[in-house]
Design a protein around this motif. Sequence first.
Motif, mmCIF file in Angstrom:
data_model
loop_
_atom_site.group_PDB
_atom_site.id
_atom_site.type_symbol
_atom_site.label_atom_id
_atom_site.label_comp_id
_atom_site.label_asym_id
_atom_site.label_seq_id
_atom_site.Cartn_x
_atom_site.Cartn_y
_atom_site.Cartn_z
ATOM 1 N N LEU A 73 0.834 -1.164 -0.053
ATOM 2 C CA LEU A 73 -0.172 0.098 -0.216
ATOM 3 C C LEU A 73 0.918 1.363 -0.047
ATOM 4 O O LEU A 73 1.831 1.471 0.964
ATOM 5 C CB LEU A 73 -1.023 0.119 1.124
ATOM 6 C CG LEU A 73 -1.680 1.336 1.564
ATOM 7 C CD1 LEU A 73 -2.592 1.741 0.553
ATOM 8 C CD2 LEU A 73 -2.237 1.264 3.144
ATOM 9 N N TRP A 102 -2.118 -1.627 -3.680
ATOM 10 C CA TRP A 102 -3.170 -0.474 -3.365
ATOM 11 C C TRP A 102 -2.484 0.793 -3.393
ATOM 12 O O TRP A 102 -1.124 1.155 -2.879
ATOM 13 C CB TRP A 102 -3.633 -0.873 -1.846
ATOM 14 C CG TRP A 102 -4.472 -1.953 -1.750
ATOM 15 C CD1 TRP A 102 -4.060 -3.125 -1.267
ATOM 16 C CD2 TRP A 102 -5.727 -2.193 -2.274
ATOM 17 N NE1 TRP A 102 -5.090 -4.217 -1.316
ATOM 18 C CE2 TRP A 102 -6.318 -3.435 -1.886
ATOM 19 C CE3 TRP A 102 -6.700 -1.336 -2.906
ATOM 20 C CZ2 TRP A 102 -7.369 -3.947 -2.196
ATOM 21 C CZ3 TRP A 102 -7.967 -1.667 -3.080
ATOM 22 C CH2 TRP A 102 -8.520 -3.105 -2.770
ATOM 23 N N GLN A 151 -13.466 3.245 -3.557
ATOM 24 C CA GLN A 151 -12.384 2.284 -4.118
ATOM 25 C C GLN A 151 -12.899 2.071 -5.524
ATOM 26 O O GLN A 151 -14.042 1.622 -5.893
ATOM 27 C CB GLN A 151 -12.455 1.054 -3.371
ATOM 28 C CG GLN A 151 -11.755 -0.099 -4.023
ATOM 29 C CD GLN A 151 -11.810 -1.388 -3.326
ATOM 30 O OE1 GLN A 151 -12.490 -1.427 -2.212
ATOM 31 N NE2 GLN A 151 -11.476 -2.446 -3.924
ATOM 32 N N LEU A 171 -9.844 -0.690 3.841
ATOM 33 C CA LEU A 171 -9.012 -1.550 3.430
ATOM 34 C C LEU A 171 -8.652 -2.428 4.166
ATOM 35 O O LEU A 171 -8.400 -3.752 3.747
ATOM 36 C CB LEU A 171 -7.583 -0.644 2.986
ATOM 37 C CG LEU A 171 -6.513 -1.632 2.127
ATOM 38 C CD1 LEU A 171 -6.960 -2.241 0.972
ATOM 39 C CD2 LEU A 171 -5.333 -0.559 1.732
ATOM 40 N N GLU A 175 -8.703 -6.495 3.194
ATOM 41 C CA GLU A 175 -7.630 -7.381 3.092
ATOM 42 C C GLU A 175 -7.693 -8.318 4.372
ATOM 43 O O GLU A 175 -7.092 -9.492 4.076
ATOM 44 C CB GLU A 175 -6.540 -6.387 3.162
ATOM 45 C CG GLU A 175 -5.961 -5.880 1.870
ATOM 46 C CD GLU A 175 -5.381 -6.761 1.061
ATOM 47 O OE1 GLU A 175 -4.379 -7.412 1.224
ATOM 48 O OE2 GLU A 175 -5.905 -6.974 -0.046
#
Length: 322
Positions: A73, A102, A151, A171, A175
Amino acid sequence: MLKTVAVIVVPHFSMFEFGTAFEVFGIDRSGRGTGVPAFDFRVCTPSPGDVLLESGLSMHVGLGLDATEDADLVIMPPYGSDEELPESVLEALRAAEARGAWVMSICSGAFGLARAGLLDGRRCTTHWRSCAELAAKHPAALVDENVLYVQDGNIISSAGTAAGIDACLHLVRVELGARAATAIARDMVVPPHRDGGQAQFIERPIPACGSAPIEALLRWMVGNLDQEHTVEDLAGRVHMSARTFARKFRSETGATPAAWLNSQRVLRAQELLESTDLNIDEVARESGFGHSVLLRHHFAKVLGTSPQSYRRTFRGQLAAVD
């Protein structure tokens, strides 16, 4: 799996929004039995050393942008939408997106993603005060001013300030699952998910119109929200035919008279929920909806939340019984 998080900071970055990312990803909660791992949290900048914050303070950053190269990320916090970013930052953002990592922006960090070309053809958002500017500067971006975060593929953008927390927790939920997101939220003493969007925070004044009679009529309508208003009656007040009035009204306001009235009634209901102890039925009558069912319907349609949730957000729990 989300393990490595890199935050890019540049001169004049915002400490609070940086802090929201740190609170979610920078604290080791792995020993608490909640399923939250210890993230490899990295802070990096194009030229390692002391980086000036927008407040005039500075923070020493020891890592360069190579810290983003294997990050799961990459986060771009706000830095000032009128400032140029080094090409090295734009390349780091593009490279992260291209390899499937990400990429997230918080508040005006969205301008960095847009300058890197990552928002072209994608839904995105930023602080509601900057949405029009983002859309004007980057017309290929699909800017939505009414949401807390968006998103679109592997790109996440969030609205202002605390909405960065919402995006980060989203997020984590994607995840690592709801249990991990809830555990982090509980630790931070914030809700794991907030109702509604940033539409509920946007001030929408009566627009200035090119037509003085229409503008005067709008002000009169706001003062008489509890009355029924037909197109024929409104047209009569400005001495127009109903057909001419309907066309003129839409050209001046961008909405039909009924839609504009309902939006103003929602605004009036917001004011009453924030500033009075009226129950929901009373708010519905005072704002011109008449019945609480209609108030709830239009509140959900415009703001994406309920009157009760809105009141809790902006006033806290009141003694009034809804």
